[in-house]
Design an enzyme around this catalytic site. Structure first.
Site, PDB file in Angstrom:
ATOM      1  N   GLU A  97      -5.959  -0.542  -7.769  1.00  9.29           N
ATOM      2  CA  GLU A  97      -5.071   0.569  -8.114  1.00  9.29           C
ATOM      3  C   GLU A  97      -3.810  -0.055  -8.727  1.00  9.29           C
ATOM      4  O   GLU A  97      -3.123  -0.827  -8.058  1.00  9.29           O
ATOM      5  CB  GLU A  97      -4.738   1.270  -6.799  1.00  9.29           C
ATOM      6  CG  GLU A  97      -4.191   2.651  -6.882  1.00  9.29           C
ATOM      7  CD  GLU A  97      -4.102   3.300  -5.478  1.00  9.29           C
ATOM      8  OE1 GLU A  97      -4.241   4.511  -5.410  1.00  9.29           O
ATOM      9  OE2 GLU A  97      -3.891   2.600  -4.463  1.00  9.29           O
ATOM     10  N   HIS A 149      -2.779  -3.041  -6.332  1.00 11.53           N
ATOM     11  CA  HIS A 149      -3.204  -2.742  -4.967  1.00 11.53           C
ATOM     12  C   HIS A 149      -4.706  -2.962  -4.818  1.00 11.53           C
ATOM     13  O   HIS A 149      -5.504  -2.257  -5.437  1.00 11.53           O
ATOM     14  CB  HIS A 149      -2.822  -1.288  -4.627  1.00 11.53           C
ATOM     15  CG  HIS A 149      -3.072  -0.914  -3.208  1.00 11.53           C
ATOM     16  ND1 HIS A 149      -3.322   0.379  -2.813  1.00 11.53           N
ATOM     17  CD2 HIS A 149      -3.119  -1.653  -2.084  1.00 11.53           C
ATOM     18  CE1 HIS A 149      -3.503   0.410  -1.510  1.00 11.53           C
ATOM     19  NE2 HIS A 149      -3.384  -0.808  -1.044  1.00 11.53           N
ATOM     20  N   ASN A 208      -4.116   6.117  -0.784  1.00  9.66           N
ATOM     21  CA  ASN A 208      -3.504   6.421   0.518  1.00  9.66           C
ATOM     22  C   ASN A 208      -2.882   7.809   0.575  1.00  9.66           C
ATOM     23  O   ASN A 208      -2.759   8.387   1.651  1.00  9.66           O
ATOM     24  CB  ASN A 208      -2.487   5.352   0.895  1.00  9.66           C
ATOM     25  CG  ASN A 208      -3.177   4.092   1.385  1.00  9.66           C
ATOM     26  OD1 ASN A 208      -4.216   4.186   2.034  1.00  9.66           O
ATOM     27  ND2 ASN A 208      -2.640   2.942   1.065  1.00  9.66           N
ATOM     28  N   SER A 260       0.821  -1.210   0.000  1.00 10.36           N
ATOM     29  CA  SER A 260       0.000   0.000   0.000  1.00 10.36           C
ATOM     30  C   SER A 260       0.854   1.259   0.000  1.00 10.36           C
ATOM     31  O   SER A 260       0.318   2.350  -0.121  1.00 10.36           O
ATOM     32  CB  SER A 260      -0.932   0.004   1.204  1.00 10.36           C
ATOM     33  OG  SER A 260      -0.214  -0.323   2.363  1.00 10.36           O
TER      34      SER A 260
END
Ligand code: CAA
Length: 283
Positions: free
Chosen positions: A152, A140, A190, A119
């Site tokens: 992702e 991801h 994130n 991540s």
């Protein structure tokens, strides 16, 4: 290239979810854990999740049985030798990931694509441990993997157009919506989520409102499925702190600096749902 067999390294929360969605999409899956006990617990999690999908009417019992039948668990990395694509979902430790990437580079056939579900860690650094940088990318997934519709992709300056095209076919076969980001810490989700979660901890630490009111405000005021403190407990306070530290390390930007309370809760063992206590009590 035909994708038939998918390897998954790690059968924790993310690895088990990834193995499940791949097997549900019809791939043969080989999932590797480091011990029999961890493997058994990961495979049990998959069985439970499939059971929930049947109860909720998402799939039939026959489909659940077939899905399980496509998944083979192992503790030997060598058993991934026939994989066309491998998703690494081991713990977030760069030296461990580089070791796994270097070993898999020797084991996998030359055409195989090697992806990390990290991540926040640098995909280019993982690629540097292999001789196939053009076939390395980040894939991801989001927790819970069978429910969250997003993937992702993280493209490095080495990843080839062909690899990206195969990754897109793979993502579409899993029925996921795909976005692509450059290889920078936090990628898209994130990069935006972490400052928000850190700010929620700060606001709580400052005594602006109760934890319940902070969560209710965001849940009902912004129509989020969970408020930020509930989401922190769900993601794991240790995981969030790890991502924040990795991002701060790279950017040196105060937006990614963890508030003291978050670090102290992690030190106290209050990791969220998985430890039974975080901002809320789950015992
Ligand atoms: N297989 C298939 N479908 C399943 C399932 C399974 N194992 N388990 C649940 N579902 C389905 C349910 O049937 C339900 O579908 P419908 O809406 O069509 O009825 C849906 O998933 C929601 O399930 P539940 O009703 O059991 O649960 P809920 O409504 O309380 O939602 C939640 C739970 C999905 C976790 C929701 O609270 C949510 O979306 N929370 C936010 C999660 C989030 O933000 N995740 C990302 C975290 S960040 C991350 O992962 C990345 C990182 O790098 C940190």
């Amino acid at each position: 290239m035909d994708l038939n067999t998918v390897g998954v390294v790690g059968c924790g929360l993310m690895g088990s979810g990834i193995a499940e969605v791949c097997a549900r999409a019809g791939y043969r899956v080989v999932v590797r854990e480091i011990s029999e006990a961890l493997l058994r617990s990961g495979l049990n999690r998959i069985e439970k999740s499939l059971g929930k999908a049947v109860t909720r009417g998402k799939i039939g019992q026959g489909q659940a049985d077939q899905t399980l039948g496509r998944i083979r668990g192992t503790t030997a990395l060598d058993d991934l030798a026939d994989c066309d694509l491998v998703v690494e979902a081991a713990i977030e430790n760069m030296s461990l990931k580089k070791e796994i990437f270097a070993e898999l580079d020797q084991i996998l056939p030359p055409h195989a694509i090697l992806a990390s579900n990290t991540s926040s860690l640098c995909i280019t650094e993982m690629a540097s441990a292999t001789g196939r940088g053009d076939k390395i990318l980040g894939i991801h997934f989001f927790n819970p993997v069978p429910v969250m519709p997003l993937i992702e992709f993280v493209r490095t300056i080495l990843t080839s157009d062909e690899t990206m095209a195969i990754a897109h076919e793979f993502g579409a076969s899993l029925d996921k919506t795909m976005v692509t980001a450059k290889d920078t810490p936090g990628f898209i989700v994130n990069r935006l989520l972490i400052p928000y979660l850190l700010q929620a901890v700060q606001v709580y630490e400052d005594g602006l409102a109760t934890r319940e009111d902070i969560d209710t405000a965001i849940k009902l005021g912004l129509a989020h499925p969970m408020g930020p403190l509930t989401l922190l407990d769900f993601v794991g306070l240790d995981t969030t702190l790890f991502i924040a530290d990795a991002m701060y390390d790279e950017y040196k930007d105060p937006r990614y600096a963890a508030p003291p309370l978050l670090r102290r809760m992690v030190l106290a063992g209050h990791m969220g749902r998985k430890s039974g206590k975080g901002f809320y009590d789950y015992t």
